[in-house]
Design a protein around this motif. Structure first.
Motif, PDB file in Angstrom:
ATOM      1  N   THR A 152      -5.040   4.088  -5.487  1.00  0.00           N
ATOM      2  CA  THR A 152      -6.386   5.380  -5.181  1.00  0.00           C
ATOM      3  C   THR A 152      -5.944   5.945  -4.959  1.00  0.00           C
ATOM      4  O   THR A 152      -6.039   7.594  -4.530  1.00  0.00           O
ATOM      5  CB  THR A 152      -7.347   4.317  -5.244  1.00  0.00           C
ATOM      6  OG1 THR A 152      -7.434   3.428  -5.975  1.00  0.00           O
ATOM      7  CG2 THR A 152      -8.556   5.431  -5.125  1.00  0.00           C
ATOM      8  N   ALA A 195     -11.035   4.656  -8.405  1.00  0.00           N
ATOM      9  CA  ALA A 195     -11.063   3.105  -8.087  1.00  0.00           C
ATOM     10  C   ALA A 195     -11.697   2.428  -8.472  1.00  0.00           C
ATOM     11  O   ALA A 195     -11.083   1.369  -9.160  1.00  0.00           O
ATOM     12  CB  ALA A 195     -12.297   4.177  -6.718  1.00  0.00           C
ATOM     13  N   ILE A 246       1.115  -1.503  -0.467  1.00  0.00           N
ATOM     14  CA  ILE A 246       0.163  -0.205  -0.117  1.00  0.00           C
ATOM     15  C   ILE A 246       0.552   1.152   0.473  1.00  0.00           C
ATOM     16  O   ILE A 246       0.672   2.584  -0.578  1.00  0.00           O
ATOM     17  CB  ILE A 246      -1.072  -0.003   1.225  1.00  0.00           C
ATOM     18  CG1 ILE A 246      -2.179  -1.081   0.929  1.00  0.00           C
ATOM     19  CG2 ILE A 246      -1.768   1.427   1.240  1.00  0.00           C
ATOM     20  CD1 ILE A 246      -2.856  -1.263   2.359  1.00  0.00           C
ATOM     21  N   TRP A 248      -4.370  -1.283  -5.799  1.00  0.00           N
ATOM     22  CA  TRP A 248      -5.748  -0.961  -5.338  1.00  0.00           C
ATOM     23  C   TRP A 248      -5.599   0.454  -5.207  1.00  0.00           C
ATOM     24  O   TRP A 248      -5.765   1.211  -5.195  1.00  0.00           O
ATOM     25  CB  TRP A 248      -6.698  -2.288  -5.930  1.00  0.00           C
ATOM     26  CG  TRP A 248      -7.882  -1.462  -5.726  1.00  0.00           C
ATOM     27  CD1 TRP A 248      -8.380  -0.170  -7.270  1.00  0.00           C
ATOM     28  CD2 TRP A 248      -8.677  -0.740  -4.976  1.00  0.00           C
ATOM     29  NE1 TRP A 248      -9.722   0.106  -6.589  1.00  0.00           N
ATOM     30  CE2 TRP A 248     -10.169  -0.029  -5.069  1.00  0.00           C
ATOM     31  CE3 TRP A 248      -9.076  -1.220  -3.668  1.00  0.00           C
ATOM     32  CZ2 TRP A 248     -11.452   0.218  -4.679  1.00  0.00           C
ATOM     33  CZ3 TRP A 248     -10.050  -0.510  -2.635  1.00  0.00           C
ATOM     34  CH2 TRP A 248     -11.069   0.133  -3.346  1.00  0.00           C
ATOM     35  N   LEU A 249      -5.716  -0.140  -3.308  1.00  0.00           N
ATOM     36  CA  LEU A 249      -5.544   1.014  -2.393  1.00  0.00           C
ATOM     37  C   LEU A 249      -4.956   1.821  -2.475  1.00  0.00           C
ATOM     38  O   LEU A 249      -5.805   3.328  -2.324  1.00  0.00           O
ATOM     39  CB  LEU A 249      -5.927   0.220  -0.973  1.00  0.00           C
ATOM     40  CG  LEU A 249      -6.587   0.790   0.009  1.00  0.00           C
ATOM     41  CD1 LEU A 249      -7.980   1.717  -0.197  1.00  0.00           C
ATOM     42  CD2 LEU A 249      -6.618   0.004   1.355  1.00  0.00           C
TER      43      LEU A 249
END
Length: 237
Positions: A144, A46, A5, A140-141
């Protein structure tokens, strides 16, 4: 996953600094309320990044980036022309600053613009590359969050600028910026070997020509003779 992340946040945040998405975020922040712009950007980001993660981690396929870029270019040009036409219809060029608009329509305008602009963008490829060797959810997190954080800086700048400018000036500047985005995207798609600097210089010609037309129109309005009002003399009984 925490490391993934943080890695994704850092890479995407740095990649977005000075990118066209920041200029788009600033432009939209001049026209619409900040939470509408931020919500549209967050939703589009997202969606785009879940697609890029799926492409990189699960599918290994390629998107029709050329067709998407052409649609995005035409959309930017259309929004730019529409914005200029809308503000040219305002009769008073010295109007006072007004609060940006909110509502469903601006949200979907921001959402669709960022969806088209980011599909096939370098950030999407970076996210897909990260997802091939790292946890897809963490990529992804993080990607975004990184992109929304970078665009939030541009939104903050747009808020500061918007407080000191008349609505008409903001609208005209936004229209010219969208014309530039559209021209730059179109040139990069149609002439991929043109080069970044040459493409940017050629793209400037489109809003420059539109700006010249606006200045000429404004000069004609200033030099046009004012209509003479006739005052009827009172009747003597």
């Amino acid at each position: 996953m925490i490391a993934t992340i943080l890695l994704s946040i850092g890479i995407v945040f740095l990649a977005e600094l000075g990118d066209k998405s920041q200029l788009m975020a600033l432009t939209f922040a001049l026209r619409y309320r900040w939470w509408v712009v931020l919500g549209g950007i967050a939703t589009a980001t997202a969606l785009v990044h879940i697609i890029s993660v799926a492409v990189g981690h699960f599918l290994g396929a390629a998107l029709p980036t050329t067709a998407i870029a052409l649609v995005a270019a035409l959309m930017f040009l259309g929004v730019g022309l529409w914005t200029l036409r809308e503000n040219l219809a305002v009769p008073d060029p010295e109007d006072e600053p007004k609060p940006p608009r909110s509502g469903k329509a601006p949200y979907f305008v921001v959402l669709s613009a960022f969806l088209l602009a980011e599909l096939g963008d370098r950030t999407m490829f970076a996210t897909a590359a990260l997802a091939t060797d790292n946890n897809w959810f963490g990529v992804w997190l993080g990607s975004t969050i990184g992109m929304v954080a970078a665009d939030a800086l541009a939104i903050a700048l747009g808020i500061v600028i918007g407080k000191h400018l008349p609505e008409r000036t903001i609208g005209l500047a936004a229209g010219l910026l969208f014309l530039y985005f559209g021209a730059a995207t179109l040139l990069a798609t149609v002439l991929p070997g043109l080069g970044l600097l040459a493409g940017a210089l050629l793209a400037i010609l489109v809003p420059a020509a539109a700006g010249a037309v606006l200045l000429a129109r404004r000069a004609r309005r200033r030099t046009a003779p004012a209509p003479v009002k006739t005052v009827e003399s009172p009747r003597v009984p």
